[in-house]
Design a protein around this motif. Structure first.
Motif, PDB file in Angstrom:
ATOM      1  N   ASP A  36      27.853   1.393  51.625  1.00  0.00           N
ATOM      2  CA  ASP A  36      28.548   0.781  52.759  1.00  0.00           C
ATOM      3  C   ASP A  36      29.089  -0.604  52.413  1.00  0.00           C
ATOM      4  OD1 ASP A  36      27.953   3.027  54.185  1.00  0.00           O
ATOM      5  OD2 ASP A  36      26.353   2.133  55.397  1.00  0.00           O
ATOM      6  N   ASN A  37      28.271  -1.393  51.725  1.00  0.00           N
ATOM      7  CA  ASN A  37      28.698  -2.753  51.391  1.00  0.00           C
ATOM      8  C   ASN A  37      29.792  -2.759  50.324  1.00  0.00           C
ATOM      9  OD1 ASN A  37      26.987  -4.097  53.230  1.00  0.00           O
ATOM     10  ND2 ASN A  37      25.255  -3.880  51.828  1.00  0.00           N
ATOM     11  N   LEU A  38      29.744  -1.772  49.409  1.00  0.00           N
ATOM     12  CA  LEU A  38      30.820  -1.652  48.420  1.00  0.00           C
ATOM     13  C   LEU A  38      32.128  -1.278  49.105  1.00  0.00           C
ATOM     14  CD1 LEU A  38      31.946  -1.545  45.543  1.00  0.00           C
ATOM     15  CD2 LEU A  38      31.138   0.821  45.388  1.00  0.00           C
ATOM     16  N   ILE A  39      32.070  -0.333  50.030  1.00  0.00           N
ATOM     17  CA  ILE A  39      33.274   0.068  50.776  1.00  0.00           C
ATOM     18  C   ILE A  39      33.877  -1.137  51.485  1.00  0.00           C
ATOM     19  CG2 ILE A  39      34.065   1.388  52.782  1.00  0.00           C
ATOM     20  CD1 ILE A  39      32.086   3.600  51.913  1.00  0.00           C
ATOM     21  N   SER A  40      33.013  -1.950  52.100  1.00  0.00           N
ATOM     22  CA  SER A  40      33.485  -3.141  52.809  1.00  0.00           C
ATOM     23  C   SER A  40      34.183  -4.107  51.856  1.00  0.00           C
ATOM     24  CB  SER A  40      32.313  -3.830  53.498  1.00  0.00           C
ATOM     25  OG  SER A  40      32.718  -5.029  54.098  1.00  0.00           O
ATOM     26  N   LYS A  41      33.597  -4.332  50.681  1.00  0.00           N
ATOM     27  CA  LYS A  41      34.189  -5.264  49.713  1.00  0.00           C
ATOM     28  C   LYS A  41      35.522  -4.737  49.174  1.00  0.00           C
ATOM     29  CE  LYS A  41      30.144  -7.778  47.983  1.00  0.00           C
ATOM     30  NZ  LYS A  41      30.711  -9.134  48.102  1.00  0.00           N
ATOM     31  N   LEU A  42      35.582  -3.439  48.905  1.00  0.00           N
ATOM     32  CA  LEU A  42      36.813  -2.862  48.375  1.00  0.00           C
ATOM     33  C   LEU A  42      37.936  -2.941  49.412  1.00  0.00           C
ATOM     34  CD1 LEU A  42      35.459   0.284  46.458  1.00  0.00           C
ATOM     35  CD2 LEU A  42      36.259  -1.875  45.494  1.00  0.00           C
ATOM     36  N   ARG A  43      37.603  -2.678  50.661  1.00  0.00           N
ATOM     37  CA  ARG A  43      38.615  -2.748  51.720  1.00  0.00           C
ATOM     38  C   ARG A  43      39.114  -4.178  51.928  1.00  0.00           C
ATOM     39  NH1 ARG A  43      35.887   1.479  56.067  1.00  0.00           N
ATOM     40  NH2 ARG A  43      36.878   3.366  55.236  1.00  0.00           N
ATOM     41  N   ASN A  44      38.207  -5.139  51.747  1.00  0.00           N
ATOM     42  CA  ASN A  44      38.576  -6.549  51.942  1.00  0.00           C
ATOM     43  C   ASN A  44      39.124  -7.199  50.673  1.00  0.00           C
ATOM     44  OD1 ASN A  44      37.738  -6.465  54.635  1.00  0.00           O
ATOM     45  ND2 ASN A  44      35.621  -6.966  54.084  1.00  0.00           N
ATOM     46  N   LYS A  45      39.317  -6.382  49.613  1.00  0.00           N
ATOM     47  CA  LYS A  45      39.848  -6.864  48.339  1.00  0.00           C
ATOM     48  C   LYS A  45      38.968  -7.960  47.729  1.00  0.00           C
ATOM     49  CE  LYS A  45      43.458  -4.272  49.132  1.00  0.00           C
ATOM     50  NZ  LYS A  45      43.579  -2.946  48.450  1.00  0.00           N
ATOM     51  N   GLU A  46      37.650  -7.859  47.917  1.00  0.00           N
ATOM     52  CA  GLU A  46      36.715  -8.836  47.353  1.00  0.00           C
ATOM     53  C   GLU A  46      36.306  -8.407  45.950  1.00  0.00           C
ATOM     54  OE1 GLU A  46      33.383  -9.845  49.882  1.00  0.00           O
ATOM     55  OE2 GLU A  46      34.544  -9.323  51.678  1.00  0.00           O
ATOM     56  N   GLU A  47      36.006  -9.377  45.108  1.00  0.00           N
ATOM     57  CA  GLU A  47      35.549  -9.084  43.748  1.00  0.00           C
ATOM     58  C   GLU A  47      34.108  -8.594  43.811  1.00  0.00           C
ATOM     59  OE1 GLU A  47      35.749 -11.148  39.303  1.00  0.00           O
ATOM     60  OE2 GLU A  47      36.015 -12.364  41.117  1.00  0.00           O
ATOM     61  N   VAL A  48      33.852  -7.450  43.207  1.00  0.00           N
ATOM     62  CA  VAL A  48      32.525  -6.829  43.314  1.00  0.00           C
ATOM     63  C   VAL A  48      31.571  -7.338  42.236  1.00  0.00           C
ATOM     64  CG1 VAL A  48      31.266  -4.645  43.380  1.00  0.00           C
ATOM     65  CG2 VAL A  48      33.581  -4.778  44.319  1.00  0.00           C
ATOM     66  N   PHE A  49      32.053  -7.507  41.025  1.00  0.00           N
ATOM     67  CA  PHE A  49      31.202  -7.986  39.931  1.00  0.00           C
ATOM     68  C   PHE A  49      31.834  -9.237  39.320  1.00  0.00           C
ATOM     69  CE2 PHE A  49      30.312  -3.412  40.159  1.00  0.00           C
ATOM     70  CZ  PHE A  49      28.920  -3.431  40.262  1.00  0.00           C
ATOM     71  N   PRO A  50      31.764 -10.374  40.003  1.00  0.00           N
ATOM     72  CA  PRO A  50      32.392 -11.601  39.496  1.00  0.00           C
ATOM     73  C   PRO A  50      31.763 -12.068  38.187  1.00  0.00           C
ATOM     74  CG  PRO A  50      30.956 -12.084  41.363  1.00  0.00           C
ATOM     75  CD  PRO A  50      31.050 -10.596  41.275  1.00  0.00           C
ATOM     76  N   GLY A  51      32.592 -12.593  37.289  1.00  0.00           N
ATOM     77  CA  GLY A  51      32.082 -13.111  36.018  1.00  0.00           C
ATOM     78  C   GLY A  51      31.916 -12.065  34.940  1.00  0.00           C
ATOM     79  N   ILE A  52      32.218 -10.804  35.242  1.00  0.00           N
ATOM     80  CA  ILE A  52      32.158  -9.735  34.236  1.00  0.00           C
ATOM     81  C   ILE A  52      33.580  -9.499  33.742  1.00  0.00           C
ATOM     82  CG2 ILE A  52      31.572  -7.335  33.783  1.00  0.00           C
ATOM     83  CD1 ILE A  52      29.136  -9.022  34.320  1.00  0.00           C
TER      84      ILE A  52
END
Length: 514
Positions: A36-52
């Motif tokens: 659920d939280n991944l879906i939210s981040k992807l929809r909001n165009k947020e970076e999921v794994f910053p610094g990688i």
């Protein structure tokens, strides 16, 4: 009241089971949370794994697909490929807080109690059962697989002291001392270097992965655990030390292959992000882009080298350590000479040999090519390849004869002149030495006119190293630094740059002999 709309601050005010029910709380599995939280981040165009860095089109999409599929994950790759870092970053996809039955060691969900303790407490107190809130940072458990890990460590065992103290039979669940995995209920559990885990211990994980429950010895204990498993493994381990047993591998839903940076630019981002450069060093030492390029080029050369074991890999920690050593070499010189500021030199880069020797596994350890010599050869290759990005190709220049860009420099050395570049040479002496070579400053000015004075000096020294790598002049080791001279004369006097340390000539004794 909708539980989902309550802020974390207000959530912490809910202290009983009755209040939690009234808020509309509904249990959710850890895999569903991640999804659920991944879906939210992807929809909001947020970076999921910053610094990688370097995984944007390969590993990260695979990770996201595995999470959306609610899979257990195995990260397979050589050392230094950010496997553990990726696993740790999954914590950020968990809900910030979850409710637990206060005092339960298995992080029991108040509406879906698991342990005998939580069930009895809820039966006794009902809606007055105390509720605590667990932050996502507390829901991550990591275990390094070693040969001494036991089933009791991971899953648990009957505790005779508990049985005697509580006067209970071993068949009673209350005498069980739970291991790391049950205590990770409703969280993420990571096993690093899975192949190093003994086969019989790997077998104990079968039921947990397939059915989600555990069994301790011969007791009728079934605990339907809710855990997101992440494993890391090195392909080298499959042959050298151990292997993942086939039935366990079959139960790990997604196996994701990691890799090293595919370009110098990506490698530089990782190195500069991870290198620990202190504030004092930043104030004293000035560096430039070419230094970073050289360091990343060394790693590239090592991964292609015939002397380095490809199965072992070359960790990203090599470039990080080499960069730190290079900066420290420049800082040490400034401290010795009492200089408030200094800039990195090529000799500082070459002083980072200790950062390489422990991070490359040789194909034939202890044979003719020792770690130190291999490190020096790799650095030499890095200089040779990067040289062509900043200066004309010496092989092509040879054909131009009088128009050869390097003619003045090589002719000066051919007349019998030598140039010593010592590691601890003060800035004024370093400047004077480089400018004593006819045509060197003019060549750099012509090709890199927009560079600042410090970068030009670096490029002047770099030019000499590049010419040595292309066999137009020679570069020999001194105890305290390096000496450049004519290629022909060096064949009869001093050992080459890649010779053993025993054959070095002491700079002090050579100076006295002159």
């Amino acid at each position: 009241m909708n539980y989902k709309d309550i802020t974390p601050q207000n959530l912490l005010k809910i202290t009983t089971l009755g209040q939690l029910r009234a808020a509309g709380y509904e249990p959710k599995s850890v895999k569903q949370e991640l999804r659920d939280n991944l879906i939210s981040k992807l929809r909001n165009k947020e970076e999921v794994f910053p610094g990688i860095w370097g995984y944007e089109e390969t590993v990260i999409p695979d990770m996201q697909r595995a999470i959306l599929s609610m899979h257990h994950i195995n990260l397979l790759g050589l050392r230094g490929q950010a496997k553990t870092r990726l696993a740790r970053m999954l914590v950020e996809l968990l809900d910030e807080y979850i409710p637990v039955v206060a005092g339960s060691e298995l992080n029991d969900d108040p509406l879906q109690p698991l342990s005998v303790f939580a069930k009895h407490l809820i039966l006794e107190k009902g809606d007055d059962t105390p509720v605590a809130w667990m932050h996502r940072s507390e829901r991550y458990t990591e275990k390094l697989a070693t040969p001494d890990v036991s089933v009791a460590d991971l899953i648990g065992d009957a505790d005779p002291i508990k049985a005697a103290t509580l006067k209970l039979p071993y068949s009673d669940e209350r005498v069980i001392h739970f291991g790391l995995i049950p205590r990770s209920h409703r969280g993420i559990f990571v096993i690093n270097e899975l192949p190093d885990l003994q086969a019989r211990i790997q077998v104990s994980l079968f039921n947990i992965l397939q059915e989600g429950d555990i069994q301790i010895r011969g007791f009728k204990v079934r605990l339907p655990l809710d855990i997101q498993f992440v494993f890391t493994a090195n392909p080298e381990d499959y042959t050298n030390r151990g292997s993942i047993v086939t039935p366990l591998k079959d139960r790990i839903d997604s196996q994701i292959i990691t890799h090293y940076p595919k370009s110098i630019e990506v490698g530089k981002k990782i190195t500069l992000q991870e290198a620990r450069i202190h504030k004092e060093q930043q104030q004293i030492v000035t560096t430039n882009q070419l230094v970073s390029d050289l360091i990343e080029q060394v790693a590239m050369e090592a991964r292609e080298s015939e002397f380095v074991d490809a199965k072992s890999g070359v960790s990203a920690r090599l470039t990080i350590s080499a960069y730190e050593n290079t900066i420290s070499a420049a800082e040490r010189r400034a401290l010795i000479n009492g200089e408030a500021q200094t800039f990195v030199r090529v000799t500082d880069f070459l002083a980072a040999v200790p950062a390489l020797t422990g991070k490359v596994e040789l194909v034939y350890e202890g044979e003719q090519e020792g770690p130190s010599i291999v490190a020096q050869k790799l650095m030499g290759k890095a200089i040779r390849n990067q040289f062509l990005n900043y200066f004309p190709d010496p092989d092509k220049q040879k054909k131009l004869k009088e128009q050869n860009a390097y003619k003045k420099v090589t002719d000066w050395f051919g007349e019998g002149h030598t140039l010593d570049i010592l590691q601890d040479m003060p800035a004024a002496e370093y400047n004077k030495s480089l400018n004593s070579v006819p045509g060197l400053a003019a060549l750099v000015d012509k090709l890199h006119s927009k560079s600042d004075a410090q970068t030009k000096l670096f490029l002047m020294e770099f030019c000499l190293h590049g010419l040595a790598e292309h066999s137009l002049i020679s570069r020999n080791k001194l105890t305290a630094g390096l000496q450049f001279k004519d290629l022909l004369s060096s064949m009869f006097t001093m050992p080459s740059f890649s010779d053993d340390d025993d054959e070095e000539e002491d700079y002090g004794s050579r100076k006295k002999r002159k």
